[in-house]
Scaffold this motif. Structure first.
Motif, short mmCIF file in Angstrom:
data_model
loop_
_atom_site.label_atom_id
_atom_site.label_comp_id
_atom_site.label_asym_id
_atom_site.label_seq_id
_atom_site.Cartn_x
_atom_site.Cartn_y
_atom_site.Cartn_z
N VAL A 141 0.83 -1.20 0.00
CA VAL A 141 0.00 0.00 0.00
C VAL A 141 0.87 1.25 0.00
CG1 VAL A 141 -1.67 1.34 1.34
CG2 VAL A 141 -1.96 -1.12 1.09
N ALA A 144 2.13 1.67 -3.39
CA ALA A 144 1.05 2.11 -4.28
C ALA A 144 0.78 3.60 -4.10
CB ALA A 144 -0.22 1.32 -3.99
N ARG A 145 0.72 4.04 -2.85
CA ARG A 145 0.45 5.47 -2.60
C ARG A 145 1.60 6.33 -3.13
NH1 ARG A 145 -3.28 8.10 -0.24
NH2 ARG A 145 -4.27 6.31 0.76
N ALA A 160 -2.09 -1.90 -5.46
CA ALA A 160 -3.19 -1.84 -4.50
C ALA A 160 -4.19 -2.96 -4.72
CB ALA A 160 -3.89 -0.48 -4.59
N SER A 229 -7.09 5.83 -5.78
CA SER A 229 -7.00 6.34 -4.41
C SER A 229 -8.02 5.67 -3.51
CB SER A 229 -7.20 7.86 -4.41
OG SER A 229 -7.07 8.37 -3.09
N ILE A 232 -6.70 2.19 -2.59
CA ILE A 232 -5.65 2.30 -1.58
C ILE A 232 -6.26 2.61 -0.21
CG2 ILE A 232 -3.66 3.66 -0.84
CD1 ILE A 232 -2.98 4.08 -3.81
N GLU A 236 -6.08 0.21 3.13
CA GLU A 236 -5.52 0.72 4.38
C GLU A 236 -6.48 0.52 5.54
OE1 GLU A 236 -2.56 4.38 3.06
OE2 GLU A 236 -4.71 4.75 3.20
#
Length: 245
Positions: A141, A144-145, A160, A229, A232, A236
């Motif tokens: 993650v 990915a971010r 993600a 987004s 992700i 999270e």
């Protein structure tokens, strides 16, 4: 001349040191001249001693075949469930090398396996697995971010989505759900019908299979930066609520 049978030779109570055995001989033995000291006293024949002591020795001794059976059955189970690096596996292996067959040396083997069984039935092993998995997925993650922030939307989507799908499968398996050959859509429905996800998380989860499919099938035109987004963000939150126990 008749051959002497040592099994029938009397041994008197005075030649026996064990207090409990002495008391039993006093009560049940017949008076005879002891073959060891010559004293005429309550005695047992040698065969009587053997018959009386053998069961006591047997109860304190485990046959080698039984020890091998424990190694053949218990050790592979510990390896399969906890792994070779686990304390349970290592402790069992070490206890086995010290086992000399007497019951007192077998007790540690039984204790290690009992402790492992308690951890397994209490769900501890699955909690550890989820925590470790959560840490690994968390790294995905983060990557990915970072990729998304650098403008690499497609890379971020793949990272993600992969973390999301594997996290859902592992969480389902940890809760005894069969995910073999199940699609992500099937897994989502399983989690929902089992009551393992709810509230806002349940609603957001409904949108994830479509986004995941677009990412893993390289249908980039169907994914926007807000879509990535949202994947992700969902992963999270899912890791925080389901993998950090």
């Amino acid at each position: 001349m008749a051959q002497r049978n040592f099994n029938d030779e009397p041994i008197c109570v005075e030649c026996i040191g064990d207090a409990f055995l002495r008391e039993e001989i006093q009560e049940t033995g017949g008076a005879a001249a002891c073959s060891i000291c010559g004293t005429v006293a309550p005695s047992w024949a040698a065969r009587q001693y053997a018959a009386r002591i053998q069961p006591l020795l047997a109860s304190r001794f485990v046959r080698e075949s039984q020890r091998d059976e424990m190694l053949a059955s218990d050790l592979p189970e510990l390896e399969a469930v906890f792994g070779e690096d686990s304390p349970h596996y290592k402790n069992f292996s070490e206890a086995y090398t010290r086992c000399n067959g007497y019951e007192i040396s077998v007790l540690p083997l039984k204790a290690v396996f009992a402790a492992a069984k308690e951890d397994f039935e209490g769900g501890y092993v699955f909690n550890v697995d989820l925590r470790v998995s959560g840490e690994v997925f968390g790294d995905f993650v983060i990557l990915a971010r970072q990729a998304l922030s650098e403008g690499h939307k497609d890379v971020a989507a793949v990272l993600a989505s992969a973390a999301l799908e594997d996290a859902l499968k592992r969480f389902a398996r940890a809760n005894n759900l069969d995910v073999h050959e199940k699609t992500m859509h099937d897994i989502v429905n399983l989690l929902k019908s089992s009551g393992l996800v709810g509230g806002a998380q349940k609603s957001l989860l409904d949108t994830m299979p479509k986004l995941r499919n677009a990412a893993l099938h390289a249908e980039w035109n169907k994914l926007t930066e807000p879509d990535v987004s949202s994947i992700i963000g969902f992963v999270e939150q899912f890791l925080l609520t389901k993998f950090s126990a």
